[in-house]
Motif scaffolding. Structure first.
Motif, PDB file in Angstrom:
ATOM      1  N   GLY A 165       1.381  25.233  -3.172  1.00 35.52           N
ATOM      2  CA  GLY A 165       2.717  24.647  -3.115  1.00 35.52           C
ATOM      3  C   GLY A 165       2.770  23.193  -3.526  1.00 35.52           C
ATOM      4  N   LYS A 166       1.723  22.681  -4.161  1.00 37.18           N
ATOM      5  CA  LYS A 166       1.683  21.275  -4.569  1.00 37.18           C
ATOM      6  C   LYS A 166       1.995  21.156  -6.054  1.00 37.18           C
ATOM      7  CE  LYS A 166      -1.567  19.774  -0.998  1.00 37.18           C
ATOM      8  NZ  LYS A 166      -2.850  19.061  -0.714  1.00 37.18           N
ATOM      9  N   THR A 167       3.053  20.422  -6.358  1.00 38.01           N
ATOM     10  CA  THR A 167       3.509  20.269  -7.736  1.00 38.01           C
ATOM     11  C   THR A 167       2.642  19.260  -8.472  1.00 38.01           C
ATOM     12  OG1 THR A 167       5.768  20.716  -7.003  1.00 38.01           O
ATOM     13  CG2 THR A 167       5.491  19.709  -9.177  1.00 38.01           C
ATOM     14  N   PRO A 168       2.247  19.535  -9.700  1.00 40.03           N
ATOM     15  CA  PRO A 168       1.508  18.531 -10.479  1.00 40.03           C
ATOM     16  C   PRO A 168       2.353  17.271 -10.677  1.00 40.03           C
ATOM     17  CG  PRO A 168       1.398  20.697 -11.516  1.00 40.03           C
ATOM     18  CD  PRO A 168       2.404  20.800 -10.429  1.00 40.03           C
ATOM     19  N   VAL A 169       1.676  16.134 -10.760  1.00 39.42           N
ATOM     20  CA  VAL A 169       2.371  14.882 -11.029  1.00 39.42           C
ATOM     21  C   VAL A 169       2.705  14.828 -12.512  1.00 39.42           C
ATOM     22  CG1 VAL A 169       2.165  12.371 -11.086  1.00 39.42           C
ATOM     23  CG2 VAL A 169       1.262  13.663  -9.132  1.00 39.42           C
ATOM     24  N   LEU A 170       3.975  14.627 -12.825  1.00 37.28           N
ATOM     25  CA  LEU A 170       4.414  14.485 -14.206  1.00 37.28           C
ATOM     26  C   LEU A 170       4.534  12.996 -14.509  1.00 37.28           C
ATOM     27  CD1 LEU A 170       7.085  17.339 -14.342  1.00 37.28           C
ATOM     28  CD2 LEU A 170       4.711  17.401 -15.135  1.00 37.28           C
ATOM     29  N   ASP A 171       3.640  12.497 -15.298  1.00 40.16           N
ATOM     30  CA  ASP A 171       3.536  11.060 -15.529  1.00 40.16           C
ATOM     31  C   ASP A 171       4.699  10.540 -16.358  1.00 40.16           C
ATOM     32  OD1 ASP A 171       2.143   8.481 -15.577  1.00 40.16           O
ATOM     33  OD2 ASP A 171       1.852   8.934 -17.715  1.00 40.16           O
ATOM     34  N   ILE A 172       5.316   9.450 -15.884  1.00 44.58           N
ATOM     35  CA  ILE A 172       6.402   8.807 -16.629  1.00 44.58           C
ATOM     36  C   ILE A 172       6.097   7.324 -16.876  1.00 44.58           C
ATOM     37  CG2 ILE A 172       8.185  10.398 -15.838  1.00 44.58           C
ATOM     38  CD1 ILE A 172       8.971   8.336 -13.741  1.00 44.58           C
ATOM     39  N   LEU A 202      -8.669   9.267 -10.080  1.00 42.32           N
ATOM     40  CA  LEU A 202      -7.791  10.424  -9.903  1.00 42.32           C
ATOM     41  C   LEU A 202      -8.580  11.695 -10.213  1.00 42.32           C
ATOM     42  CD1 LEU A 202      -4.647   8.964 -11.707  1.00 42.32           C
ATOM     43  CD2 LEU A 202      -5.045   9.077  -9.235  1.00 42.32           C
ATOM     44  N   LYS A 203      -9.056  12.336  -9.184  1.00 41.55           N
ATOM     45  CA  LYS A 203      -9.881  13.527  -9.352  1.00 41.55           C
ATOM     46  C   LYS A 203      -9.006  14.773  -9.395  1.00 41.55           C
ATOM     47  CE  LYS A 203     -13.765  16.044  -7.325  1.00 41.55           C
ATOM     48  NZ  LYS A 203     -14.704  16.131  -6.177  1.00 41.55           N
ATOM     49  N   LEU A 210       0.858  -1.190   0.000  1.00 36.80           N
ATOM     50  CA  LEU A 210       0.000   0.000   0.000  1.00 36.80           C
ATOM     51  C   LEU A 210       0.889   1.233   0.000  1.00 36.80           C
ATOM     52  CD1 LEU A 210      -2.973   1.016   0.228  1.00 36.80           C
ATOM     53  CD2 LEU A 210      -2.555   1.236   2.691  1.00 36.80           C
ATOM     54  N   VAL A 211       0.745   2.063  -1.026  1.00 36.86           N
ATOM     55  CA  VAL A 211       1.502   3.312  -1.129  1.00 36.86           C
ATOM     56  C   VAL A 211       0.571   4.457  -0.743  1.00 36.86           C
ATOM     57  CG1 VAL A 211       2.851   4.826  -2.621  1.00 36.86           C
ATOM     58  CG2 VAL A 211       2.933   2.342  -2.962  1.00 36.86           C
ATOM     59  N   VAL A 212       0.892   5.139   0.346  1.00 41.55           N
ATOM     60  CA  VAL A 212       0.052   6.226   0.864  1.00 41.55           C
ATOM     61  C   VAL A 212       0.585   7.548   0.341  1.00 41.55           C
ATOM     62  CG1 VAL A 212      -0.922   7.304   2.923  1.00 41.55           C
ATOM     63  CG2 VAL A 212      -0.390   4.854   2.922  1.00 41.55           C
ATOM     64  N   GLY A 213      -0.175   8.180  -0.551  1.00 41.67           N
ATOM     65  CA  GLY A 213       0.252   9.445  -1.143  1.00 41.67           C
ATOM     66  C   GLY A 213       0.373   9.337  -2.644  1.00 41.67           C
ATOM     67  N   CYS A 214      -0.280  10.241  -3.358  1.00 40.22           N
ATOM     68  CA  CYS A 214      -0.310  10.139  -4.821  1.00 40.22           C
ATOM     69  C   CYS A 214       0.389  11.308  -5.500  1.00 40.22           C
ATOM     70  CB  CYS A 214      -1.752  10.022  -5.322  1.00 40.22           C
ATOM     71  SG  CYS A 214      -2.811  11.404  -4.836  1.00 40.22           S
ATOM     72  N   ARG A 246      -6.308  10.148  -1.582  1.00 39.91           N
ATOM     73  CA  ARG A 246      -7.315  10.700  -0.671  1.00 39.91           C
ATOM     74  C   ARG A 246      -7.855  12.036  -1.166  1.00 39.91           C
ATOM     75  NH1 ARG A 246      -6.771  14.158   3.672  1.00 39.91           N
ATOM     76  NH2 ARG A 246      -4.509  14.115   3.392  1.00 39.91           N
ATOM     77  N   SER A 247      -6.982  12.860  -1.752  1.00 37.07           N
ATOM     78  CA  SER A 247      -7.390  14.192  -2.211  1.00 37.07           C
ATOM     79  C   SER A 247      -7.204  14.293  -3.715  1.00 37.07           C
ATOM     80  CB  SER A 247      -6.577  15.264  -1.488  1.00 37.07           C
ATOM     81  OG  SER A 247      -5.193  15.060  -1.688  1.00 37.07           O
ATOM     82  N   SER A 248      -7.563  15.440  -4.249  1.00 41.10           N
ATOM     83  CA  SER A 248      -7.448  15.657  -5.697  1.00 41.10           C
ATOM     84  C   SER A 248      -5.994  15.872  -6.098  1.00 41.10           C
ATOM     85  CB  SER A 248      -8.295  16.863  -6.106  1.00 41.10           C
ATOM     86  OG  SER A 248      -7.930  17.998  -5.342  1.00 41.10           O
ATOM     87  N   VAL A 249      -5.697  15.601  -7.371  1.00 40.00           N
ATOM     88  CA  VAL A 249      -4.327  15.703  -7.853  1.00 40.00           C
ATOM     89  C   VAL A 249      -4.332  16.013  -9.350  1.00 40.00           C
ATOM     90  CG1 VAL A 249      -4.217  13.206  -8.267  1.00 40.00           C
ATOM     91  CG2 VAL A 249      -2.098  14.505  -8.003  1.00 40.00           C
TER      92      VAL A 249
END
Length: 496
Positions: free
Chosen positions: A289-296, A274-275, A196-200, A223-226
């Motif tokens: 201060g939250k950086t967008p996830v850059l998909d790789i 993924l909302k 289980l990885v906590v944090g997206c 848990r939250s939007s991203v």
């Protein structure tokens, strides 16, 4: 009683070895501290860098996973005055970036004081100087306490000084392996396990991908939007594209265009759990201060079902079971907490005007680099390495202007590092010795006043009170200290 507390503070001042710094004290030898030191070197300003670990960039060297690469192109991550080598790829690896930082420190002759953990730093109104108290963290040596005294203090400990551990019911009783992302190195040992990885965020996504590549079965807690964006669009870096557009277009329009391009490349990600936030990716980064996830590659694994997206955690049940907020339960072997880091500035900096309780400057970017009384901050812009580099240049220029006026020296390409540290026992010819003597003189005058006040309270026939005895002994100690300093001044003036 209040005066006794103040007296004990002065007593501690005498007992702890003091080192005068003819320049700023930089706390932290990460990329932010190295960038500031290099810019100060270019200005001809001496400095000292304090680092609690035994190496530079300890976050990169000790608390990052093996497959990590820079998420942004190298031109946005290089430090001032020295670009990346031309043969480096567009997205340098962890090892390449560490090699770059080590060569950077060597090029600018930056030699931090390693294993020096700052306990406290506060501004002394009497002397107009910063007092930085440290303790040696080296396991091989005995505990050594030192006090560095300087006119300037540069806080370069950054946004990621301490691990954030979430408070989840039952986590402490979880019988499987549970670790923070700072302890995760590779998914090799997790092969065939349910993790289980906590944090997206970027770390959570990339660790989930790494686990998949090592035949594990990861579940990603979202848990939250991203915001998830492709790392590149039509062969061009998404971040570079956004920066180019922001030069000509308003922020809201840039966000709209990025979301349209992301939808064309990635499709609708909300159907995978993924909302997206209601605020656009660039505005969300600037405000939250939250950086967008850059998909790789993680999104492709989510589509195929190799990575399962799950909702927030309600609690951990006895054994190795987790219950989610929607009532579903899942058997686990391991938990990886990709819950990020936070600033540790409030734990050691005794100041409340410039820094807020969350460890970040109160003034927003681009005004959060300079405080009052010679206090500076670098690496707190929430804009990555490019923001830290920008702060470093400003700080060095600001200190350099004052330094050149007061020392009347011309700009030199390389400043001698050894002249940075001058202890009064070395008898260095510097005006700081005069300041040191003046501070001691004022303290002795204060103690003498208190001593006379307590002496009046004692009659000729009565026994001296304990308070008076303490002041009498300390006044004798101060007189000896003043005699030593006077002899030192005489010796200083007789030196050739």
């Amino acid at each position: 009683m209040e005066n006794l507390f103040r007296l004990s503070d002065h007593e501690n001042f005498f007992s702890r070895p003091s080192i005068w710094i003819n320049g700023p004290v930089i706390v932290g030898a990460g990329p932010s501290g190295l960038a500031t030191a290099a810019c100060l070197r270019e200005q001809g300003v001496s400095f000292v860098v304090l680092e609690r670990a035994e190496c530079i960039a300890s976050l990169w060297q000790k608390r990052t996973y093996d497959r990590l690469k820079l998420h942004l192109p190298k031109q946005f991550c290089q430090l001032p005055k020295l670009p990346f080598p031309q043969d480096f790829p567009e997205y340098p690896t962890k090892k390449q970036f560490i090699n770059y930082l080590e060569s950077y420190a060597k090029h600018f002759e930056i030699n931090p004081q390693f294993n020096e953990c700052v306990q406290s730093a506060r501004y002394d109104e009497t002397s107009g100087l910063w007092r930085v108290k440290t303790v040696s963290t080296s396991a091989a040596s005995t505990r050594t306490e030192v006090e560095y005294i300087s006119r300037w203090l540069v806080v370069a400990t950054g946004e990621n000084a301490e691990c954030v551990m979430p408070d989840i019911e039952g986590l402490a009783e979880f019988e499987g392996d549970a670790m923070h992302v700072s302890e995760y190195k590779s998914g090799e040992k997790f092969g065939g396990k349910k993790v289980l990885v906590v944090g997206c965020g970027n770390s959570g996504m990339e660790i989930s991908l790494d686990l998949c590549n090592h035949n594990a079965s990861p579940s990603l807690v979202c848990r939250s939007s991203v915001h998830v964006l492709p790392r590149e669009i039509l062969g061009k870096s998404t971040f570079e594209l956004a920066v180019s557009m922001m030069k000509w277009l308003p922020l809201w329009l840039v966000d709209k265009l990025l979301l349209i391009l992301a939808w064309l490349v990635l499709g609708n990600i909300e159907k995978y759990g993924l909302k997206r936030p209601e605020v656009g990716p660039m505005k969300y980064k600037n405000t939250m201060g939250k950086t967008p996830v850059l998909d790789i590659g993680a999104l492709e694994k989510i589509r195929s079902g190799d990575i399962k997206v799950v909702p927030g955690i309600k609690r951990f049940l006895p054994g190795q079971v987790v219950e989610f907020v929607n009532g579903e339960k899942l058997d686990l072997d391991s938990v990886v907490l990709a819950t990020g880091y936070r600033s540790n500035v409030p734990s050691w900096l005794k100041e409340g005007e410039f820094f807020s309780k969350n460890g970040f400057p109160k003034s927003p970017f681009p005004n959060g680099w300079k405080g009052n009384s010679g206090l500076y901050a670098v690496g707190f812009t929430r804009r990555g390495l490019s923001g830290a580099s920008s702060d470093a240049v400003r700080i060095a220029q600001d200190i350099g202007q004052v330094w050149k006026v007061e020392t009347k020296q011309k700009k030199r390409t390389i400043a001698c590092h050894r002249r940075c540290i001058s202890q009064f026992k070395k008898h260095s010819k510097t005006p700081m010795l005069t300041i040191h003597l003046l501070v001691r003189f004022l303290q002795c005058i204060k103690v003498l006043t208190l001593y006379k006040h307590t002496k009046k309270e004692t009659t000729a026939d009565s026994e001296p009170s304990p308070k008076a005895q303490v002041f009498k002994m300390f006044w004798a100690f101060c007189r000896l200290r003043m005699m030593r300093l006077c002899l030192l001044v005489l010796k200083f003036h007789t030196l050739p």
